[in-house]
Design a protein around this motif. Structure first.
Motif, mmCIF file in Angstrom:
data_model
loop_
_atom_site.group_PDB
_atom_site.id
_atom_site.type_symbol
_atom_site.label_atom_id
_atom_site.label_comp_id
_atom_site.label_asym_id
_atom_site.label_seq_id
_atom_site.Cartn_x
_atom_site.Cartn_y
_atom_site.Cartn_z
ATOM 1 N N TYR A 1 0.833 -1.205 0.000
ATOM 2 C CA TYR A 1 0.000 0.000 0.000
ATOM 3 C C TYR A 1 0.860 1.245 0.000
ATOM 4 O O TYR A 1 1.975 1.234 0.519
ATOM 5 C CB TYR A 1 -0.892 0.050 1.246
ATOM 6 N N MET A 2 0.299 2.298 -0.586
ATOM 7 C CA MET A 2 0.924 3.617 -0.456
ATOM 8 C C MET A 2 0.410 4.237 0.839
ATOM 9 O O MET A 2 -0.778 4.180 1.141
ATOM 10 C CB MET A 2 0.584 4.505 -1.657
ATOM 11 N N TRP A 3 1.307 4.822 1.583
ATOM 12 C CA TRP A 3 0.936 5.482 2.852
ATOM 13 C C TRP A 3 0.567 6.935 2.594
ATOM 14 O O TRP A 3 -0.400 7.447 3.125
ATOM 15 C CB TRP A 3 2.121 5.377 3.812
ATOM 16 N N ASP A 4 1.373 7.567 1.737
ATOM 17 C CA ASP A 4 1.170 8.992 1.447
ATOM 18 C C ASP A 4 1.375 9.157 -0.055
ATOM 19 O O ASP A 4 2.507 9.201 -0.536
ATOM 20 C CB ASP A 4 2.192 9.801 2.269
ATOM 21 N N HIS A 5 0.250 9.226 -0.767
ATOM 22 C CA HIS A 5 0.335 9.279 -2.234
ATOM 23 C C HIS A 5 1.079 10.528 -2.690
ATOM 24 O O HIS A 5 1.946 10.464 -3.558
ATOM 25 C CB HIS A 5 -1.068 9.237 -2.848
ATOM 26 N N ALA A 6 0.740 11.660 -2.096
ATOM 27 C CA ALA A 6 1.351 12.923 -2.542
ATOM 28 C C ALA A 6 2.853 12.914 -2.301
ATOM 29 O O ALA A 6 3.630 13.417 -3.119
ATOM 30 C CB ALA A 6 0.698 14.089 -1.818
ATOM 31 N N GLY A 7 3.253 12.323 -1.195
ATOM 32 C CA GLY A 7 4.688 12.303 -0.863
ATOM 33 C C GLY A 7 5.408 11.078 -1.413
ATOM 34 O O GLY A 7 6.593 10.891 -1.158
ATOM 35 N N HIS A 8 4.670 10.191 -2.147
ATOM 36 C CA HIS A 8 5.242 8.964 -2.739
ATOM 37 C C HIS A 8 5.809 8.020 -1.668
ATOM 38 O O HIS A 8 6.802 7.330 -1.902
ATOM 39 C CB HIS A 8 6.329 9.295 -3.769
#
Ligand code: PLP
Length: 351
Positions: free
Chosen positions: A310-317
């Motif tokens: 999973y991505m934890w923070d999409h904006a921060g990649h």
């Protein structure tokens, strides 16, 4: 896609000793609702770890354990101060708000950790009938981003809770990983730091289901817990099957062996990323069983096509990679090799 992955530590199966304990618990009849021998023995095992005043109540899952523990201590006009990323705040579908009627005050924190200053900033409107009244601090240990509060940090929070009259609640879905990481005993982690109530996780650490609500020392909320647990639909009639799992988990420190292994695998994985540091950096220090890499944006989709996470923070990649009690060294290398292939180092060439 390999069938072993790093999406969550609850994706792992059940530890064989726990499956065996479940099978053994299936022998004959036993009283329901916690009046069975396995529940008594497991309660005694927790008292041996924490002290004679400790009390334990088993629940079905972590969300329910958090909610009914807080319900036992709080009135519906009280709030819980917690980190913004707390599972309680973002991953429990407002169960606390719905069932308890209180308010979560979720505050931005650094490295996943709430501090006494964060708490003090929320201590206003006390006694004002228009304002929700702070009733508890809730933290996760280890944290949602895989860091671990030190004993000194916990003590400082415990002291703030005591002087401010707040309940000190610990979401310990991964308390075993934190205890293993710090190399302390459970009593030091929970009793000496002033924790009032802790959800002691099993599911992330080798059980099939079930969590334990632990009061490390006497607390008045103990008297209300049986009622909030039943009302909160967390009372298992066939309690022996939850208790037997925790009995096996505590026996011979299996809980710590499992957690220490998961932590070691996370360190191994982080180590494999170190040589990629011009491409992949870590968003948070690796202190328990989680790795949070900042990935090159263009590598995320290709990597997710090959590996489940999973991505934890999409904006921060920022991705979240979790290691489990059954993650193997080969699993880690296989996963790290895929990362190296898809996000190759720019400066270095050694794999
Ligand atoms: C920090 C934390 N708390 C609690 C839980 C409990 O969740 P569940 O209700 O799925 O057992 C989880 C599971 O992901 C978690 O990560």
């Amino acid at each position: 896609m390999p069938d072993r992955h790093f999406a969550s530590d609850n994706n792992a199966g059940v530890h064989p000793a726990i499956l065996a304990a479940l099978a053994a618990a299936n022998d004959g009849h036993a009283p329901g609702y916690g009046d069975d021998d396995s529940t008594s023995r497991t309660e005694a095992a927790f008292r041996a770890l924490l002290g004679e005043d400790a009390r334990v109540f088993f629940a079905f899952n972590g969300t329910g354990a958090n909610v009914v523990a807080l319900a036992a201590a709080l009135r519906p006009y009280q709030s819980v101060i917690c980190p913004a990323a707390a599972h309680l705040a973002v991953d429990e579908c407002a169960a606390f708000e719905r069932f308890n009627g209180g308010k979560l005050i979720d505050v931005p924190v650094e490295n996943g950790k709430l501090t006494p200053d964060d708490v003090e900033r929320q201590m206003w409107g006390i006694g004002d009938q228009h304002h929700v009244q702070p009733g508890a601090i809730s933290i996760s240990q280890s944290t949602e981003v895989g860091t671990v509060y030190t004993i000194a940090e916990l003590r400082a929070l415990g002291e703030t809770a005591r002087t401010r009259g707040l309940l000190f609640h610990v979401d310990g879905a991964r308390i075993a990983n934190a205890v293993a990481a710090l190399g302390v005993d459970l009593r030091t982690m929970l009793v000496e730091t002033g924790v009032d109530v802790c959800t002691f996780g099993g599911t992330k650490n080798g059980t099939m289901f079930g969590e334990a609500i632990v009061f490390p020392k006497h607390h008045p909320a103990v008297d209300a817990l049986p009622f909030t647990r039943k009302q909160g639909m967390q009372l298992a009639s066939k309690m022996r099957f939850v208790a037997a799992q925790f009995e096996a988990l505590l026996r011979d420190d299996l809980w710590l062996t499992n957690a220490a292994h998961a932590n070691a695998m996370a360190h191994l994985l982080a180590g494999r990323l170190r040589d990629l540091d011009d491409v992949v950096q870590l968003a948070y220090p690796v202190e328990a069983n989680a790795v949070f890499p900042i990935l090159p944006p263009e590598s995320i989709e290709p990597l997710q096509r090959e590996r489940r996470f999973y991505m934890w923070d999409h904006a921060g990649h920022v991705a979240r990679w979790m290691c489990s009690w059954d993650t193997t060294v080969d699993d880690v290398h296989d996963f790290a090799d895929a990362v190296w292939r898809i996000a190759p180092p720019q400066k270095k060439t050694r794999a």
